[in-house]
Design a protein around this motif. Sequence first.
Motif, PDB file in Angstrom:
ATOM      1  N   ALA A 253     -20.504   5.089  42.203  1.00 11.53           N
ATOM      2  CA  ALA A 253     -21.025   5.760  41.010  1.00 11.53           C
ATOM      3  C   ALA A 253     -22.385   6.401  41.262  1.00 11.53           C
ATOM      4  N   THR A 254     -23.159   5.815  42.138  1.00  3.51           N
ATOM      5  CA  THR A 254     -24.511   6.311  42.397  1.00  3.51           C
ATOM      6  C   THR A 254     -24.605   7.095  43.713  1.00  3.51           C
ATOM      7  N   ASP A 255     -23.459   7.446  44.277  1.00  6.06           N
ATOM      8  CA  ASP A 255     -23.396   8.241  45.508  1.00  6.06           C
ATOM      9  C   ASP A 255     -24.110   7.598  46.683  1.00  6.06           C
ATOM     10  N   LYS A 256     -24.106   6.274  46.731  1.00  5.70           N
ATOM     11  CA  LYS A 256     -24.699   5.554  47.860  1.00  5.70           C
ATOM     12  C   LYS A 256     -23.639   5.191  48.897  1.00  5.70           C
ATOM     13  N   LYS A 257     -22.386   5.360  48.518  1.00  7.02           N
ATOM     14  CA  LYS A 257     -21.267   5.029  49.392  1.00  7.02           C
ATOM     15  C   LYS A 257     -20.172   6.055  49.119  1.00  7.02           C
ATOM     16  N   ALA A 258     -19.510   6.507  50.164  1.00  3.03           N
ATOM     17  CA  ALA A 258     -18.451   7.504  50.003  1.00  3.03           C
ATOM     18  C   ALA A 258     -17.283   6.927  49.198  1.00  3.03           C
ATOM     19  N   VAL A 259     -16.770   7.736  48.302  1.00  8.18           N
ATOM     20  CA  VAL A 259     -15.609   7.342  47.506  1.00  8.18           C
ATOM     21  C   VAL A 259     -14.384   7.384  48.418  1.00  8.18           C
ATOM     22  N   PRO A 260     -13.595   6.304  48.446  1.00  6.30           N
ATOM     23  CA  PRO A 260     -12.421   6.292  49.327  1.00  6.30           C
ATOM     24  C   PRO A 260     -11.380   7.328  48.884  1.00  6.30           C
ATOM     25  N   ASP A 261     -10.549   7.714  49.818  1.00  6.22           N
ATOM     26  CA  ASP A 261      -9.533   8.743  49.562  1.00  6.22           C
ATOM     27  C   ASP A 261      -8.669   8.426  48.348  1.00  6.22           C
TER      28      ASP A 261
ATOM     29  N   TRP B 168     -20.033  -4.128  43.668  1.00  7.62           N
ATOM     30  CA  TRP B 168     -20.973  -3.310  44.420  1.00  7.62           C
ATOM     31  C   TRP B 168     -20.345  -2.003  44.853  1.00  7.62           C
ATOM     32  N   ASP B 169     -19.063  -2.009  45.180  1.00  5.56           N
ATOM     33  CA  ASP B 169     -18.399  -0.753  45.540  1.00  5.56           C
ATOM     34  C   ASP B 169     -18.426   0.218  44.366  1.00  5.56           C
ATOM     35  N   ILE B 170     -18.078  -0.268  43.178  1.00  2.96           N
ATOM     36  CA  ILE B 170     -18.104   0.596  41.993  1.00  2.96           C
ATOM     37  C   ILE B 170     -19.508   1.173  41.804  1.00  2.96           C
TER      38      ILE B 170
ATOM     39  N   LEU C 288     -13.406   7.521  37.425  1.00  5.43           N
ATOM     40  CA  LEU C 288     -14.533   7.334  38.348  1.00  5.43           C
ATOM     41  C   LEU C 288     -15.447   8.550  38.309  1.00  5.43           C
ATOM     42  N   ASP C 289     -14.882   9.738  38.211  1.00  2.00           N
ATOM     43  CA  ASP C 289     -15.705  10.942  38.092  1.00  2.00           C
ATOM     44  C   ASP C 289     -16.580  10.878  36.842  1.00  2.00           C
ATOM     45  N   MET C 290     -16.031  10.390  35.742  1.00  2.00           N
ATOM     46  CA  MET C 290     -16.793  10.252  34.501  1.00  2.00           C
ATOM     47  C   MET C 290     -17.913   9.219  34.670  1.00  2.00           C
ATOM     48  N   ILE C 291     -17.611   8.122  35.353  1.00  2.00           N
ATOM     49  CA  ILE C 291     -18.622   7.087  35.588  1.00  2.00           C
ATOM     50  C   ILE C 291     -19.739   7.643  36.470  1.00  2.00           C
ATOM     51  N   ARG C 292     -19.376   8.415  37.479  1.00  2.00           N
ATOM     52  CA  ARG C 292     -20.373   9.012  38.366  1.00  2.00           C
ATOM     53  C   ARG C 292     -21.290   9.962  37.591  1.00  2.00           C
ATOM     54  N   GLU C 293     -20.708  10.721  36.688  1.00  2.00           N
ATOM     55  CA  GLU C 293     -21.504  11.626  35.851  1.00  2.00           C
ATOM     56  C   GLU C 293     -22.405  10.814  34.916  1.00  2.00           C
TER      57      GLU C 293
END
Length: 138
Positions: A98-106, A92-94, A114-119
């Motif tokens: 990926a869908t900008d529903k939760k802030a990406v941790p530092d 669920w975190d991934i 992860l940037d590619m997955i988000r895109e």
Amino acid sequence: MSTQRKSQDPYPDLGIRHAPQMEIDTPYPNLPPIPRPNEPLEKKRARLVYQSRKRGILETDLLLSTFAKQYLPEFSMELLEKYDKLLDEPDWDIFYWATDKKAVPDYLQQNEVLDMIREHAKNENKVVLRMPDLENGQ
């Protein structure tokens, strides 16, 4: 189960996590990743394709399996290792990252995979996504 066997078991008893008297900080088990030193490139790629589609949560399965189909064939060992490490995170975190529903941790802010997955999750071409077909009996 003998005490000796129980002390050698690398997997915790997850049943105890749901007992009413248990207080937990996280809903996810904290299992260490299985070490795979010297895993050959193609074996790693095949394992990651499988792990991308067999996550346990349909939304993450769909997202990661389509991502893996598109990108993993061209990934270098370095990118495969970053992807492998990312797959150690809870499903669920991934999905939420990926869908900008939760802030990406530092610690994942500079993760190019992860940037590619988000895109990929944006699906800007509005392609109807479905689980990729298995190839070579995988």
